[in-house]
Enzyme design. Structure first.
Site, PDB file in Angstrom:
ATOM      1  N   ALA A  13       4.053   3.943   0.949  1.00 52.29           N
ATOM      2  CA  ALA A  13       4.773   4.444   2.134  1.00 52.29           C
ATOM      3  C   ALA A  13       5.837   3.409   2.497  1.00 52.29           C
ATOM      4  O   ALA A  13       5.899   2.904   3.627  1.00 52.29           O
ATOM      5  CB  ALA A  13       3.815   4.728   3.288  1.00 52.29           C
ATOM      6  N   GLN A  71      -2.940 -12.049   7.903  1.00 52.36           N
ATOM      7  CA  GLN A  71      -3.111 -11.723   6.483  1.00 52.36           C
ATOM      8  C   GLN A  71      -2.455 -12.784   5.593  1.00 52.36           C
ATOM      9  O   GLN A  71      -3.067 -13.293   4.665  1.00 52.36           O
ATOM     10  CB  GLN A  71      -2.504 -10.347   6.196  1.00 52.36           C
ATOM     11  N   MET A 118       0.838  -1.198   0.000  1.00 50.61           N
ATOM     12  CA  MET A 118       0.000   0.000   0.000  1.00 50.61           C
ATOM     13  C   MET A 118       0.877   1.255   0.000  1.00 50.61           C
ATOM     14  O   MET A 118       0.422   2.344   0.354  1.00 50.61           O
ATOM     15  CB  MET A 118      -0.941  -0.011   1.206  1.00 50.61           C
ATOM     16  N   GLN A 146     -10.405  -2.412   2.481  1.00 49.29           N
ATOM     17  CA  GLN A 146      -9.888  -3.110   3.652  1.00 49.29           C
ATOM     18  C   GLN A 146      -9.737  -2.202   4.870  1.00 49.29           C
ATOM     19  O   GLN A 146      -9.257  -2.627   5.909  1.00 49.29           O
ATOM     20  CB  GLN A 146      -8.590  -3.852   3.343  1.00 49.29           C
ATOM     21  N   SER A 188       6.769  -0.266  10.097  1.00 52.86           N
ATOM     22  CA  SER A 188       5.406  -0.144   9.589  1.00 52.86           C
ATOM     23  C   SER A 188       5.238   1.233   8.966  1.00 52.86           C
ATOM     24  O   SER A 188       5.826   2.215   9.443  1.00 52.86           O
ATOM     25  CB  SER A 188       4.420  -0.302  10.752  1.00 52.86           C
ATOM     26  N   SER A 189       4.410   1.291   7.929  1.00 56.13           N
ATOM     27  CA  SER A 189       4.134   2.585   7.294  1.00 56.13           C
ATOM     28  C   SER A 189       3.480   3.536   8.292  1.00 56.13           C
ATOM     29  O   SER A 189       3.561   4.754   8.156  1.00 56.13           O
ATOM     30  CB  SER A 189       3.195   2.391   6.094  1.00 56.13           C
ATOM     31  N   LYS A 238       4.874 -10.060   9.299  1.00 56.30           N
ATOM     32  CA  LYS A 238       4.419  -8.937  10.147  1.00 56.30           C
ATOM     33  C   LYS A 238       2.889  -8.921  10.223  1.00 56.30           C
ATOM     34  O   LYS A 238       2.311  -8.679  11.273  1.00 56.30           O
ATOM     35  CB  LYS A 238       4.961  -7.637   9.554  1.00 56.30           C
ATOM     36  N   GLY A 240      11.141  -2.842   5.425  1.00 60.11           N
ATOM     37  CA  GLY A 240      10.374  -4.094   5.509  1.00 60.11           C
ATOM     38  C   GLY A 240       9.872  -4.491   4.131  1.00 60.11           C
ATOM     39  O   GLY A 240      10.037  -5.636   3.687  1.00 60.11           O
ATOM     40  N   HIS A 241       9.282  -3.535   3.427  1.00 64.05           N
ATOM     41  CA  HIS A 241       8.805  -3.803   2.062  1.00 64.05           C
ATOM     42  C   HIS A 241       9.990  -4.172   1.161  1.00 64.05           C
ATOM     43  O   HIS A 241       9.896  -5.089   0.341  1.00 64.05           O
ATOM     44  CB  HIS A 241       8.128  -2.566   1.459  1.00 64.05           C
TER      45      HIS A 241
END
Ligand code: AMP
Length: 281
Positions: A32, A155, A30, A61, A187-188, A151, A36-37
């Site tokens: 940002a 999901q 998503m 969501q 996290s974003s 994380k 991690g991404h």
């Protein structure tokens, strides 16, 4: 890196590449973006021939409209990070591209307990919306390998189930959680933490580590550890605890024995920012 906005652009690119002979790795996000991404992009670069990342902030969501409105957007720095990681394609669809028939949540698949517990209880509709967009993106990107983060523990479990139930030809690879030096899961949403909340946020990963140590003690049952740590977190005036739970890592069922593979999961609001984290015990 190619920046593509339409399904047909991606199809044409696949034709140019001769996709049949190539392994496509896909990282849905998503935006940002943070390290991690990027760890998912790196995993894909290692295991696939071509890596496609998508950025799409999925309206269906977000059960909380303010959370959706406040979701950070940093496209130019996202592009820089993806370029630096040698990502091959950034797929940047519009809402109309993903939802040609409007943004209505379809409740097609019953994921059962796995989607009803924990996050499912606190974010009604979230997993149905997530599964809907992931299925759509998988049908567009047609990846051989799909990279997702542990994380978001529930999901990735639900996406695994989606792939099985819909017989999709992609293999899910769940990758470890990247953390800040002090243990906070990247996290974003972390950018929205003010200085005070950022310090308090460390308590979530500390609580998970504490659970790991305490579950090893013969003197404490799983239920005792869960109750003790939940009480500690709840007692903190700046932490609004949604849940702290120790569960079976494969089913999310309440564990009966310490011999099961266990995962501790936590969700809390700190300074108005909702954070989640988890750890295998
Ligand atoms: P998001 O943009 O938050 O939807 O996340 C996109 C993907 O990145 C999901 O598969 C997440 O689980 C994964 N992800 C998010 N944060 C982390 C992290 N700290 N470490 C590893 N993967 C992550």
């Amino acid at each position: 890196m190619l920046l593509l906005k339409h399904t047909k652009d991606l199809d044409n690119q696949y034709k140019r590449w001769g996709k049949a002979g190539l392994k496509i790795g896909f990282v849905p996000t998503m935006g940002a973006l943070h390290s991690g991404h990027i760890s998912l992009i790196k995993a894909s670069k290692k295991q696939a021939d071509m890596t496609v990342c998508s950025i799409f902030v999925n309206p269906t969501q977000f059960n909380d409209p303010t959370d959706f409105a406040k979701y950070p957007s940093t496209l130019s720095s996202d592009i820089e990070l993806l370029e630096a990681a040698s990502c091959d394609v950034l797929f940047l669809p519009s809402v109309a591209e993903i939802y040609p028939n409007g943004t209505v949540i379809k409740r097609e698949i019953n994921f059962g307990f796995m989607a009803d517990t924990l996050e499912g209880e606190h974010r009604p509709g979230h997993f149905q919306g997530m599964a809907q967009v992931v299925e759509r993106l998988l049908r567009i990107a047609k990846p051989d390998l799909l990279f997702m983060g542990l994380k978001d523990y529930q999901q990735q479990m639900i996406v695994g189930e989606l792939i099985t139930k819909k017989k999709l030809a992609t293999k899910l690879i769940a990758c470890p959680t990247e953390r800040e030096r002090d243990g906070l899961a990247k996290s974003s949403r972390n950018v929205r933490l003010d200085e005070k909340s950022r310090k308090i946020a460390i308590k979530l990963s500390k609580a998970l580590k504490q659970a790991k140590q305490k579950v090893k003690l013969k003197t404490k049952s799983i239920a005792d550890v869960q109750a003790l740590i939940s009480a500690q977190l709840s007692a903190h005036q700046d932490i609004s605890l949604e849940y702290f739970a120790i569960r079976n890592a494969k089913t999310l069922a309440i564990p009966k024995s310490k011999r099961e593979k266990l995962v501790a999961l936590v969700a809390a609001k700190i300074g108005g920012v909702r954070l989640i984290d988890n750890m295998f015990l």
